[in-house]
Design a protein around this motif. Structure first.
Motif, PDB file in Angstrom:
ATOM      1  N   ILE A  95       0.899  -1.135   0.045  1.00 37.22           N
ATOM      2  CA  ILE A  95       0.008  -0.173   0.024  1.00 37.22           C
ATOM      3  C   ILE A  95       0.844   1.202  -0.084  1.00 37.22           C
ATOM      4  CG2 ILE A  95      -2.054  -1.061   1.264  1.00 37.22           C
ATOM      5  CD1 ILE A  95      -0.745   0.080   3.800  1.00 37.22           C
ATOM      6  N   THR A  96       0.350   2.472  -0.275  1.00 33.67           N
ATOM      7  CA  THR A  96       1.030   3.726  -0.456  1.00 33.67           C
ATOM      8  C   THR A  96       0.371   4.493   0.954  1.00 33.67           C
ATOM      9  OG1 THR A  96      -0.764   4.767  -1.674  1.00 33.67           O
ATOM     10  CG2 THR A  96       1.496   4.073  -2.925  1.00 33.67           C
ATOM     11  N   LEU A  97       1.182   5.019   1.431  1.00 33.07           N
ATOM     12  CA  LEU A  97       0.748   5.952   2.913  1.00 33.07           C
ATOM     13  C   LEU A  97       1.015   7.093   2.571  1.00 33.07           C
ATOM     14  CD1 LEU A  97       2.230   3.403   5.471  1.00 33.07           C
ATOM     15  CD2 LEU A  97      -0.115   3.439   4.978  1.00 33.07           C
ATOM     16  N   ASP A  98      -0.035   7.892   3.070  1.00 30.51           N
ATOM     17  CA  ASP A  98       0.172   9.474   3.304  1.00 30.51           C
ATOM     18  C   ASP A  98       0.429   9.764   4.778  1.00 30.51           C
ATOM     19  OD1 ASP A  98      -0.211   9.741   0.627  1.00 30.51           O
ATOM     20  OD2 ASP A  98      -2.438  10.205   0.858  1.00 30.51           O
ATOM     21  N   ALA A  99       0.976  10.931   5.002  1.00 27.36           N
ATOM     22  CA  ALA A  99       1.162  11.092   6.557  1.00 27.36           C
ATOM     23  C   ALA A  99       0.817  12.714   6.690  1.00 27.36           C
ATOM     24  CB  ALA A  99       2.713  10.918   6.923  1.00 27.36           C
ATOM     25  N   ALA A 100       0.266  13.043   7.918  1.00 27.85           N
ATOM     26  CA  ALA A 100       0.268  14.413   8.463  1.00 27.85           C
ATOM     27  C   ALA A 100       0.932  14.418   9.523  1.00 27.85           C
ATOM     28  CB  ALA A 100      -1.320  14.569   8.350  1.00 27.85           C
ATOM     29  N   THR A 107       1.268  22.004  10.307  1.00 27.94           N
ATOM     30  CA  THR A 107       0.817  20.767   9.762  1.00 27.94           C
ATOM     31  C   THR A 107       1.762  20.318   8.425  1.00 27.94           C
ATOM     32  OG1 THR A 107      -1.377  20.377  10.630  1.00 27.94           O
ATOM     33  CG2 THR A 107      -0.827  18.920   8.821  1.00 27.94           C
ATOM     34  N   VAL A 108       2.417  19.290   8.484  1.00 26.88           N
ATOM     35  CA  VAL A 108       3.150  19.082   7.347  1.00 26.88           C
ATOM     36  C   VAL A 108       2.593  17.894   6.800  1.00 26.88           C
ATOM     37  CG1 VAL A 108       5.549  18.272   6.416  1.00 26.88           C
ATOM     38  CG2 VAL A 108       5.515  20.060   8.147  1.00 26.88           C
ATOM     39  N   ARG A 109       2.381  17.722   5.478  1.00 23.41           N
ATOM     40  CA  ARG A 109       1.948  16.501   4.662  1.00 23.41           C
ATOM     41  C   ARG A 109       2.882  15.908   3.931  1.00 23.41           C
ATOM     42  NH1 ARG A 109      -3.071  16.436   6.368  1.00 23.41           N
ATOM     43  NH2 ARG A 109      -4.278  18.378   6.531  1.00 23.41           N
ATOM     44  N   GLU A 139      10.259   5.975   3.615  1.00 26.84           N
ATOM     45  CA  GLU A 139      10.797   7.259   3.817  1.00 26.84           C
ATOM     46  C   GLU A 139       9.179   8.175   3.376  1.00 26.84           C
ATOM     47  OE1 GLU A 139      13.753   8.187   1.366  1.00 26.84           O
ATOM     48  OE2 GLU A 139      15.148   7.633   3.065  1.00 26.84           O
ATOM     49  N   LEU A 140       8.940   9.113   4.411  1.00 24.19           N
ATOM     50  CA  LEU A 140       7.759   9.814   4.031  1.00 24.19           C
ATOM     51  C   LEU A 140       8.331  11.218   3.541  1.00 24.19           C
ATOM     52  CD1 LEU A 140       6.024   8.878   7.453  1.00 24.19           C
ATOM     53  CD2 LEU A 140       5.253   8.601   4.903  1.00 24.19           C
ATOM     54  N   ILE A 141       7.744  11.658   2.137  1.00 26.93           N
ATOM     55  CA  ILE A 141       8.503  12.734   1.725  1.00 26.93           C
ATOM     56  C   ILE A 141       7.332  13.721   1.334  1.00 26.93           C
ATOM     57  CG2 ILE A 141      10.331  11.360   0.823  1.00 26.93           C
ATOM     58  CD1 ILE A 141       8.846  11.429  -2.062  1.00 26.93           C
ATOM     59  N   VAL A 149      13.130  14.648   2.758  1.00 28.73           N
ATOM     60  CA  VAL A 149      12.263  13.474   3.970  1.00 28.73           C
ATOM     61  C   VAL A 149      11.732  13.889   5.065  1.00 28.73           C
ATOM     62  CG1 VAL A 149      12.803  11.192   4.826  1.00 28.73           C
ATOM     63  CG2 VAL A 149      13.875  11.710   2.774  1.00 28.73           C
ATOM     64  N   VAL A 150      10.541  13.973   5.215  1.00 30.59           N
ATOM     65  CA  VAL A 150       9.825  14.460   6.557  1.00 30.59           C
ATOM     66  C   VAL A 150      10.027  13.358   7.639  1.00 30.59           C
ATOM     67  CG1 VAL A 150       7.720  15.018   7.439  1.00 30.59           C
ATOM     68  CG2 VAL A 150       8.112  15.774   5.182  1.00 30.59           C
TER      69      VAL A 150
END
Length: 163
Positions: A95-100, A107-109, A139-141, A149-150
């Protein structure tokens, strides 16, 4: 974990999910967090691959008193149409993941650089009472600046159980 706790073909089962003591590297600073949340596991009508959808995990960030400390991080299954397909190679979920990342400064997305692959520990496939282990670090970018890279997660073991 077995396929016996999959929903009947074509039906879904609501899941409660948690992952404890996850090391999240945020702005080059490692912190330990506990994720909890929900998702739905659906068995295909033809009895084929199960799908995970609507995965949403939230963790509180530790507050050490600094200006960027505290807040929450939310991981949600990506909006790119990926639906947690279990693949033929051992029943892994991809799966792909989005992050907040919500902190006092704003807030950083972010989104995953590559799809996240969760192993079902060589079971015949995913199940509603499963254990899903991250195969490779994620890695959440920043979507508009992929060189930024967040956050990074090296290991995450997600436990699911019927809600």
């Amino acid at each position: 974990m077995s396929r016996t706790d999959l929903p009947r073909p074509g039906a879904g089962t609501a899941l409660r999910c948690h992952a404890s003591d996850v090391e999240l590297t945020l702005r080059s600073k490692p912190v330990l967090v506990d994720f909890s949340g929900t998702g739905t596991l659906t068995s295909k009508a033809d009895g084929g691959a199960a799908r995970l959808s609507g995965l949403r995990l939230v963790a509180d960030l530790p507050d050490a008193g600094g200006p960027e400390d505290g807040g929450t991080v939310t991981l949600e299954q990506g909006g790119d149409g990926s639906d947690g397909v279990s693949t033929a190679d051992g029943g892994d979920l991809v799966i792909t993941l989005d992050a907040a990342v919500d902190q006092p400064g704003g807030t950083v997305r972010a989104t995953t650089r590559d799809a996240a692959r969760f192993s079902t520990a060589h079971a015949p496939g995913p199940s509603a009472s499963g254990r899903y282990e991250l195969v490779e670090p994620i890695e959440l970018i920043m979507a508009d600046a992929p060189e930024v890279v967040v956050a990074r997660i090296d290991e995450l073991v997600l436990h699911g159980e019927p809600a």
